[in-house]
Motif scaffolding. Sequence first.
Motif, PDB file in Angstrom:
ATOM      1  N   SER A  71       0.856  -1.183   0.000  1.00  0.00           N
ATOM      2  CA  SER A  71       0.000   0.000   0.000  1.00  0.00           C
ATOM      3  C   SER A  71       0.893   1.234   0.000  1.00  0.00           C
ATOM      4  O   SER A  71       2.115   1.133   0.128  1.00  0.00           O
ATOM      5  CB  SER A  71      -0.936   0.023   1.216  1.00  0.00           C
ATOM      6  N   PHE A  72       0.241   2.386  -0.142  1.00  0.00           N
ATOM      7  CA  PHE A  72       0.965   3.663  -0.128  1.00  0.00           C
ATOM      8  C   PHE A  72       0.331   4.608   0.879  1.00  0.00           C
ATOM      9  O   PHE A  72      -0.839   4.475   1.242  1.00  0.00           O
ATOM     10  CB  PHE A  72       0.903   4.341  -1.506  1.00  0.00           C
ATOM     11  N   ALA A  73       1.116   5.589   1.277  1.00  0.00           N
ATOM     12  CA  ALA A  73       0.620   6.728   2.049  1.00  0.00           C
ATOM     13  C   ALA A  73       1.228   7.966   1.405  1.00  0.00           C
ATOM     14  O   ALA A  73       2.297   7.902   0.789  1.00  0.00           O
ATOM     15  CB  ALA A  73       1.042   6.627   3.509  1.00  0.00           C
ATOM     16  N   LEU A  74       0.519   9.082   1.525  1.00  0.00           N
ATOM     17  CA  LEU A  74       1.014  10.357   1.007  1.00  0.00           C
ATOM     18  C   LEU A  74       0.930  11.405   2.097  1.00  0.00           C
ATOM     19  O   LEU A  74      -0.035  11.426   2.864  1.00  0.00           O
ATOM     20  CB  LEU A  74       0.182  10.809  -0.193  1.00  0.00           C
ATOM     21  N   THR A  75       1.954  12.250   2.153  1.00  0.00           N
ATOM     22  CA  THR A  75       1.963  13.326   3.139  1.00  0.00           C
ATOM     23  C   THR A  75       2.409  14.621   2.476  1.00  0.00           C
ATOM     24  O   THR A  75       3.148  14.605   1.490  1.00  0.00           O
ATOM     25  CB  THR A  75       2.903  13.006   4.319  1.00  0.00           C
ATOM     26  N   PHE A  76       1.941  15.733   3.049  1.00  0.00           N
ATOM     27  CA  PHE A  76       2.350  17.076   2.626  1.00  0.00           C
ATOM     28  C   PHE A  76       2.674  17.823   3.904  1.00  0.00           C
ATOM     29  O   PHE A  76       1.815  18.026   4.759  1.00  0.00           O
ATOM     30  CB  PHE A  76       1.212  17.746   1.852  1.00  0.00           C
ATOM     31  N   TYR A  77       3.946  18.212   4.054  1.00  0.00           N
ATOM     32  CA  TYR A  77       4.482  18.659   5.330  1.00  0.00           C
ATOM     33  C   TYR A  77       5.266  19.959   5.168  1.00  0.00           C
ATOM     34  O   TYR A  77       6.104  20.072   4.271  1.00  0.00           O
ATOM     35  CB  TYR A  77       5.405  17.552   5.860  1.00  0.00           C
ATOM     36  N   ASP A  78       5.011  20.928   6.030  1.00  0.00           N
ATOM     37  CA  ASP A  78       5.755  22.194   6.064  1.00  0.00           C
ATOM     38  C   ASP A  78       6.842  22.074   7.128  1.00  0.00           C
ATOM     39  O   ASP A  78       6.558  22.149   8.318  1.00  0.00           O
ATOM     40  CB  ASP A  78       4.810  23.349   6.388  1.00  0.00           C
ATOM     41  N   LYS A  79       8.069  21.876   6.686  1.00  0.00           N
ATOM     42  CA  LYS A  79       9.162  21.686   7.648  1.00  0.00           C
ATOM     43  C   LYS A  79       9.591  22.985   8.318  1.00  0.00           C
ATOM     44  O   LYS A  79      10.290  22.960   9.318  1.00  0.00           O
ATOM     45  CB  LYS A  79      10.353  21.008   6.985  1.00  0.00           C
ATOM     46  N   PHE A  87       4.541  21.271  10.313  1.00  0.00           N
ATOM     47  CA  PHE A  87       3.080  21.278  10.242  1.00  0.00           C
ATOM     48  C   PHE A  87       2.635  20.329   9.141  1.00  0.00           C
ATOM     49  O   PHE A  87       3.076  20.428   8.001  1.00  0.00           O
ATOM     50  CB  PHE A  87       2.573  22.705   9.939  1.00  0.00           C
ATOM     51  N   TRP A  88       1.765  19.385   9.502  1.00  0.00           N
ATOM     52  CA  TRP A  88       1.220  18.420   8.545  1.00  0.00           C
ATOM     53  C   TRP A  88       0.002  19.042   7.865  1.00  0.00           C
ATOM     54  O   TRP A  88      -1.022  19.272   8.493  1.00  0.00           O
ATOM     55  CB  TRP A  88       0.832  17.122   9.257  1.00  0.00           C
ATOM     56  N   HIS A  89       0.120  19.301   6.551  1.00  0.00           N
ATOM     57  CA  HIS A  89      -0.953  19.909   5.763  1.00  0.00           C
ATOM     58  C   HIS A  89      -1.876  18.874   5.122  1.00  0.00           C
ATOM     59  O   HIS A  89      -2.978  19.211   4.720  1.00  0.00           O
ATOM     60  CB  HIS A  89      -0.371  20.784   4.646  1.00  0.00           C
ATOM     61  N   TRP A  90      -1.408  17.635   4.989  1.00  0.00           N
ATOM     62  CA  TRP A  90      -2.258  16.598   4.389  1.00  0.00           C
ATOM     63  C   TRP A  90      -1.640  15.240   4.670  1.00  0.00           C
ATOM     64  O   TRP A  90      -0.415  15.064   4.603  1.00  0.00           O
ATOM     65  CB  TRP A  90      -2.382  16.816   2.883  1.00  0.00           C
ATOM     66  N   VAL A  91      -2.500  14.273   4.988  1.00  0.00           N
ATOM     67  CA  VAL A  91      -2.072  12.904   5.262  1.00  0.00           C
ATOM     68  C   VAL A  91      -3.124  11.966   4.673  1.00  0.00           C
ATOM     69  O   VAL A  91      -4.325  12.116   4.943  1.00  0.00           O
ATOM     70  CB  VAL A  91      -1.964  12.641   6.789  1.00  0.00           C
ATOM     71  N   GLY A 123      -6.192  19.302  13.198  1.00  0.00           N
ATOM     72  CA  GLY A 123      -7.055  18.414  13.975  1.00  0.00           C
ATOM     73  C   GLY A 123      -8.211  17.831  13.202  1.00  0.00           C
ATOM     74  O   GLY A 123      -9.132  17.262  13.784  1.00  0.00           O
ATOM     75  N   LYS A 124      -8.181  17.956  11.874  1.00  0.00           N
ATOM     76  CA  LYS A 124      -9.246  17.392  11.048  1.00  0.00           C
ATOM     77  C   LYS A 124      -8.665  16.993   9.699  1.00  0.00           C
ATOM     78  O   LYS A 124      -7.610  17.479   9.298  1.00  0.00           O
ATOM     79  CB  LYS A 124     -10.377  18.392  10.871  1.00  0.00           C
ATOM     80  N   PRO A 125      -9.365  16.089   8.985  1.00  0.00           N
ATOM     81  CA  PRO A 125      -8.888  15.696   7.663  1.00  0.00           C
ATOM     82  C   PRO A 125      -9.099  16.819   6.656  1.00  0.00           C
ATOM     83  O   PRO A 125      -9.872  17.745   6.881  1.00  0.00           O
ATOM     84  CB  PRO A 125      -9.744  14.489   7.299  1.00  0.00           C
ATOM     85  N   GLY A 126      -8.428  16.707   5.536  1.00  0.00           N
ATOM     86  CA  GLY A 126      -8.565  17.660   4.451  1.00  0.00           C
ATOM     87  C   GLY A 126      -7.205  18.078   3.941  1.00  0.00           C
ATOM     88  O   GLY A 126      -6.189  17.855   4.596  1.00  0.00           O
ATOM     89  N   PHE A 127      -7.205  18.670   2.767  1.00  0.00           N
ATOM     90  CA  PHE A 127      -5.979  19.218   2.199  1.00  0.00           C
ATOM     91  C   PHE A 127      -5.947  20.700   2.517  1.00  0.00           C
ATOM     92  O   PHE A 127      -6.909  21.425   2.267  1.00  0.00           O
ATOM     93  CB  PHE A 127      -5.944  19.016   0.684  1.00  0.00           C
ATOM     94  N   TRP A 142       6.209  17.054  -0.394  1.00  0.00           N
ATOM     95  CA  TRP A 142       5.293  15.991  -0.803  1.00  0.00           C
ATOM     96  C   TRP A 142       6.066  14.688  -0.696  1.00  0.00           C
ATOM     97  O   TRP A 142       7.174  14.582  -1.228  1.00  0.00           O
ATOM     98  CB  TRP A 142       4.878  16.163  -2.267  1.00  0.00           C
ATOM     99  N   THR A 143       5.510  13.672  -0.039  1.00  0.00           N
ATOM    100  CA  THR A 143       6.181  12.370   0.057  1.00  0.00           C
ATOM    101  C   THR A 143       5.178  11.259  -0.182  1.00  0.00           C
ATOM    102  O   THR A 143       4.086  11.263   0.398  1.00  0.00           O
ATOM    103  CB  THR A 143       6.841  12.171   1.444  1.00  0.00           C
ATOM    104  N   VAL A 144       5.560  10.314  -1.041  1.00  0.00           N
ATOM    105  CA  VAL A 144       4.804   9.069  -1.191  1.00  0.00           C
ATOM    106  C   VAL A 144       5.626   8.005  -0.477  1.00  0.00           C
ATOM    107  O   VAL A 144       6.838   7.899  -0.664  1.00  0.00           O
ATOM    108  CB  VAL A 144       4.514   8.710  -2.666  1.00  0.00           C
ATOM    109  N   HIS A 145       4.965   7.261   0.395  1.00  0.00           N
ATOM    110  CA  HIS A 145       5.600   6.215   1.198  1.00  0.00           C
ATOM    111  C   HIS A 145       5.108   4.857   0.684  1.00  0.00           C
ATOM    112  O   HIS A 145       3.895   4.631   0.634  1.00  0.00           O
ATOM    113  CB  HIS A 145       5.198   6.346   2.674  1.00  0.00           C
TER     114      HIS A 145
END
Length: 185
Positions: A71-79, A87-91, A123-127, A142-145
């Motif tokens: 499977s995959f996961a995707l994250t968008f993170y402001d380092k 800050f996690w902007h999307w998971v 504290g909630k889902p969304g992009f 942007w990271t695909v795991h």
Amino acid sequence: MKSFSMRATPIALLFALAAAPALAADFSLTVSGIKNGQAAAAENYWNNFGCSGGNVMPKLEWKNAPAGTKSFALTFYDKDAPTGSGFWHWVAYNIPADTQGLPGGANGGSLPAGAVEGNTDLGKPGFFGPCPPVGRKHHYIWTVHALKTDALAVDKNASPALVGFYLWQNRLGEASVTVTAGPRK
């Protein structure tokens, strides 16, 4: 005592490499319209906290996932977020292994069946697109795991930090693209 050498011939190495499954180093991510290190488009910016963008997630595509990816996961993170921990902007996670991209779109677009859009640091889902503080340039990753499990054993209301803990435990490889945003006036 007899010694021996484990040297391989160049031809043997070529055959071994040709037969080898994709390595984590071959894994790559493409963010539509943005190359690594370039600025995010104005339409990608969040429309809040003084930003006035369209909150449009770009199309994401990946290829050459490591062998054994389930499977995959995707994250968008402001380092660079001034929090001490970014800050996690999307998971998003539990994305099926046969998926090779996401179409993007307003507020994150759509996910394949079975995938989970996790909580962000709001504290909630969304992009939540980029929105750096006034006068500062931030780097967003942007990271695909690629994961060795079909699904992460995490509640869908989990914090992004907890999801990250499970990502690290189950990751076979990752591919990233860094984009910038700001400074804004």
